[in-house]
Motif scaffolding. Structure first.
Motif, PDB file in Angstrom:
ATOM      1  N   PRO A 200       0.835  -1.210   0.000  1.00  0.00           N
ATOM      2  CA  PRO A 200       0.000   0.000   0.000  1.00  0.00           C
ATOM      3  C   PRO A 200       0.869   1.260   0.000  1.00  0.00           C
ATOM      4  CG  PRO A 200       0.130  -0.911   2.207  1.00  0.00           C
ATOM      5  CD  PRO A 200       0.955  -1.808   1.334  1.00  0.00           C
TER       6      PRO A 200
ATOM      7  N   SER B 284       0.780   3.556   2.075  1.00  0.00           N
ATOM      8  CA  SER B 284       1.177   3.908   3.443  1.00  0.00           C
ATOM      9  C   SER B 284       2.539   3.304   3.811  1.00  0.00           C
ATOM     10  CB  SER B 284       0.112   3.456   4.436  1.00  0.00           C
ATOM     11  OG  SER B 284      -0.132   2.086   4.254  1.00  0.00           O
TER      12      SER B 284
ATOM     13  N   ASN C 106      -3.544  11.281   1.843  1.00  0.00           N
ATOM     14  CA  ASN C 106      -4.901  11.767   1.559  1.00  0.00           C
ATOM     15  C   ASN C 106      -5.018  12.252   0.123  1.00  0.00           C
ATOM     16  OD1 ASN C 106      -5.510  11.286   4.174  1.00  0.00           O
ATOM     17  ND2 ASN C 106      -5.307  13.423   4.856  1.00  0.00           N
TER      18      ASN C 106
ATOM     19  N   ALA D 178      -5.235   9.354  -2.218  1.00  0.00           N
ATOM     20  CA  ALA D 178      -6.565   8.723  -2.172  1.00  0.00           C
ATOM     21  C   ALA D 178      -7.566   9.582  -2.942  1.00  0.00           C
ATOM     22  CB  ALA D 178      -7.004   8.541  -0.726  1.00  0.00           C
ATOM     23  N   GLU D 179      -7.437  10.880  -2.771  1.00  0.00           N
ATOM     24  CA  GLU D 179      -8.309  11.838  -3.461  1.00  0.00           C
ATOM     25  C   GLU D 179      -8.209  11.686  -4.982  1.00  0.00           C
ATOM     26  OE1 GLU D 179     -10.992  14.973  -3.171  1.00  0.00           O
ATOM     27  OE2 GLU D 179     -10.115  13.820  -1.538  1.00  0.00           O
ATOM     28  N   ARG D 180      -6.977  11.391  -5.446  1.00  0.00           N
ATOM     29  CA  ARG D 180      -6.737  11.233  -6.884  1.00  0.00           C
ATOM     30  C   ARG D 180      -7.220   9.877  -7.393  1.00  0.00           C
ATOM     31  NH1 ARG D 180      -3.531  14.185 -10.580  1.00  0.00           N
ATOM     32  NH2 ARG D 180      -5.098  13.095 -11.503  1.00  0.00           N
ATOM     33  N   GLY D 181      -7.585   9.003  -6.446  1.00  0.00           N
ATOM     34  CA  GLY D 181      -8.105   7.695  -6.847  1.00  0.00           C
ATOM     35  C   GLY D 181      -7.024   6.650  -7.079  1.00  0.00           C
ATOM     36  N   TYR D 182      -5.776   6.942  -6.693  1.00  0.00           N
ATOM     37  CA  TYR D 182      -4.732   5.927  -6.831  1.00  0.00           C
ATOM     38  C   TYR D 182      -4.883   4.963  -5.651  1.00  0.00           C
ATOM     39  CZ  TYR D 182      -2.299   9.589  -9.604  1.00  0.00           C
ATOM     40  OH  TYR D 182      -1.953  10.561 -10.495  1.00  0.00           O
ATOM     41  N   THR D 183      -5.016   3.690  -5.933  1.00  0.00           N
ATOM     42  CA  THR D 183      -5.204   2.746  -4.834  1.00  0.00           C
ATOM     43  C   THR D 183      -3.896   2.145  -4.352  1.00  0.00           C
ATOM     44  OG1 THR D 183      -5.740   1.109  -6.486  1.00  0.00           O
ATOM     45  CG2 THR D 183      -7.599   2.124  -5.334  1.00  0.00           C
ATOM     46  N   GLN D 184      -2.964   1.885  -5.302  1.00  0.00           N
ATOM     47  CA  GLN D 184      -1.654   1.396  -4.855  1.00  0.00           C
ATOM     48  C   GLN D 184      -0.544   1.909  -5.756  1.00  0.00           C
ATOM     49  OE1 GLN D 184      -2.361  -2.856  -4.965  1.00  0.00           O
ATOM     50  NE2 GLN D 184      -1.002  -2.965  -6.740  1.00  0.00           N
TER      51      GLN D 184
ATOM     52  N   THR E 243       2.418   2.280  -8.352  1.00  0.00           N
ATOM     53  CA  THR E 243       2.882   1.523  -9.513  1.00  0.00           C
ATOM     54  C   THR E 243       4.271   0.979  -9.152  1.00  0.00           C
ATOM     55  OG1 THR E 243       3.968   3.446 -10.469  1.00  0.00           O
ATOM     56  CG2 THR E 243       1.668   3.098 -11.098  1.00  0.00           C
TER      57      THR E 243
END
Ligand code: AMP
Length: 430
Positions: free
Chosen positions: A2, A4, A14, A17-23, A25
């Motif tokens: 992740p 984090s 934050n 997450a706001e940009r929609g990236y989940t993990q 690259t």
């Protein structure tokens, strides 16, 4: 892994997450922790791999740390410098930095600096300093020579698309910029290809860098279907219209070799009631910005561009790239088709191969460099009249020595192939 686990602070987690990236690259997973620890990085990564965020995120984390450490009232100094080869790329990097830092309580002051537009507004903007600067080398040197910017506090230096920068002849400018920087600094060099001149520069400048090559990593390879269609040279615009309509492409970038061809093809498409615009280096910056904005908003469906557009344009969900004229070099091929299949979306790259031996030989060299072997398609109504050539393009396997099996090349063929080889070996230019 992740985000984090990369060591980024909560404010940036934050923003991610706001940009929609989940993990992260693959390149982000490696580069972010290394850059946070202050290590030099030398990364070979294709466009579309997430490399921009890979260096923007640690630079923003360093900015937050600097904010926390600095005494109140102390002057603003440029801590991070990102050098890029083109105006479009500068804007794109600036935009990423802006978006990722939008929700900071104290946002960094960004300066995006490039030539081709008036210098005075840039000088005004630099009054009172800046925190992070994105620049093309020439304009940066102009501003430094006018004392509009001080580079003596730079702690982090990024070279984005280093190969392109050197290919465009920025070596002298880069040297001059390096001389204005303090000796103690962190480096991140990013390059789509591992050209020899990049390696030489890196050997001179970087200290024990983390070396990464994400180029051949299957996980980060964009999902791009590639096609090769054999077509008579003078039937290409017709074929383009045919494909656009019959295959219901929503939008496409079409690459051509010259500014003249860009204007001409765009004009022909408009006459066929397809909203198309040319995009090339002879247009004003205002016009280029407008064309891109119209294209992004889908008011323009086809952009007919020279290689100036092959770098630095980030349009998500661009479904199709067409090589109307084949790119001069195998590297340019990569950069052109990298306009599609970005951020995990699938894309289509269509190559028009003119029905002559030189085009075929040229495309085979590109295939060989990228370990490709595309089936030659022949679409009725657009194929070459020469049955021998058609036959050769349809069935002949690639000869590892570069020749064409089953057909003894004529003197003329040899000359053409030689020319194609020379063109391919030339340094790309926009
Ligand atoms: P780049 O290779 O930097 O040009 O990035 C290509 C695209 O990937 C851009 O549209 C980014 O917004 C997007 N992107 C970057 N990082 C990620 C991520 N971790 N997850 C999803 N998309 C990303």
């Amino acid at each position: 892994m992740p985000f984090s686990a990369t060591g980024l602070p909560a404010l940036l987690l934050n923003a991610i997450a706001e940009r929609g990236y989940t993990q992260p690259t693959p390149i982000q997973a490696e580069v972010i922790p290394a850059m946070l620890q202050g290590r030099d990085v030398l990364a070979m990564a294709q466009t579309g791999s997430g490399k921009t965020a890979a260096f923007c995120l640690p630079l923003l984390a360093h900015f937050l740390q600097h904010q926390a450490d600095k005494k109140s009232g102390s002057e603003r100094v440029v801590q991070s410098l990102i050098l890029v080869p083109t105006r479009e790329l500068a804007d794109q990097v600036g935009e990423q930095l802006r978006r990722l830092s939008d929700a900071f309580p104290h946002r960094p002051k960004l300066a995006v600096l490039y030539g081709g537009i008036a210098i005075n507004p840039q000088m005004m903007h630099l009054r009172g300093g800046a925190d992070i600067v994105v620049a093309t080398p020439g304009r940066l040197l102009d501003l430094a020579s006018k004392n509009a910017i001080k580079l003596t506090h730079i702690k982090h230096l990024i070279l984005d698309e280093a190969d392109r920068m050197l290919a465009l002849g920025f070596a002298e400018e880069l040297k001059a910029v390096f001389q204005l920087l303090p000796a103690q600094r962190q480096h991140g060099f990013f390059s789509a290809t591992f050209a020899e001149h990049v390696a030489t520069l890196a050997d001179h400048i970087l200290h024990n860098p983390l070396r990464l090559s994400i180029v051949n990593d299957e996980a980060s390879k964009p999902d791009i279907a590639q096609r090769a269609i054999v077509v008579q040279a003078n039937a290409r615009t017709q074929l383009l219209k045919h494909l656009f309509q019959s295959e219901k492409w929503s939008r496409a970038i079409v690459f051509v070799a010259t500014k003249y061809a860009a204007d001409l093809v765009a004009d022909k498409l408009r006459r066929a009631r397809i909203s198309a615009e040319a995009f090339h280096g002879e247009q004003t910056q205002g016009k280029r910005t407008q064309v891109l904005a119209d294209f992004k908003a889908a008011r323009v469906k086809i952009v007919v561009a020279t290689d100036v557009a092959a770098r630095g344009i980030d349009i998500s969900q661009l479904p199709v790239v067409v090589n109307y004229d084949l790119p001069r070099s195998a590297d340019d091929y990569l950069h052109r088709i990298g306009r599609t299949g970005r951020a995990g979306a699938s894309g289509l790259a269509v190559n028009f191969i003119c029905a002559d031996a030189a085009s075929e030989a040229h495309f085979r060299l590109i295939e060989r460099r990228h370990q490709l072997s595309l089936t030659r398609e022949h679409i009725p109504g657009f194929i070459a009249p020469d049955p021998e050539l058609n036959n050769m393009q349809q069935t002949t396997p690639i000869d590892p020595n570069g020749g064409v099996k089953g057909k003894r090349p004529s003197k003329k063929d040899k000359l053409r192939a030689q020319l194609a080889m020379q063109q391919l070996m030339q340094e790309p230019s926009s």
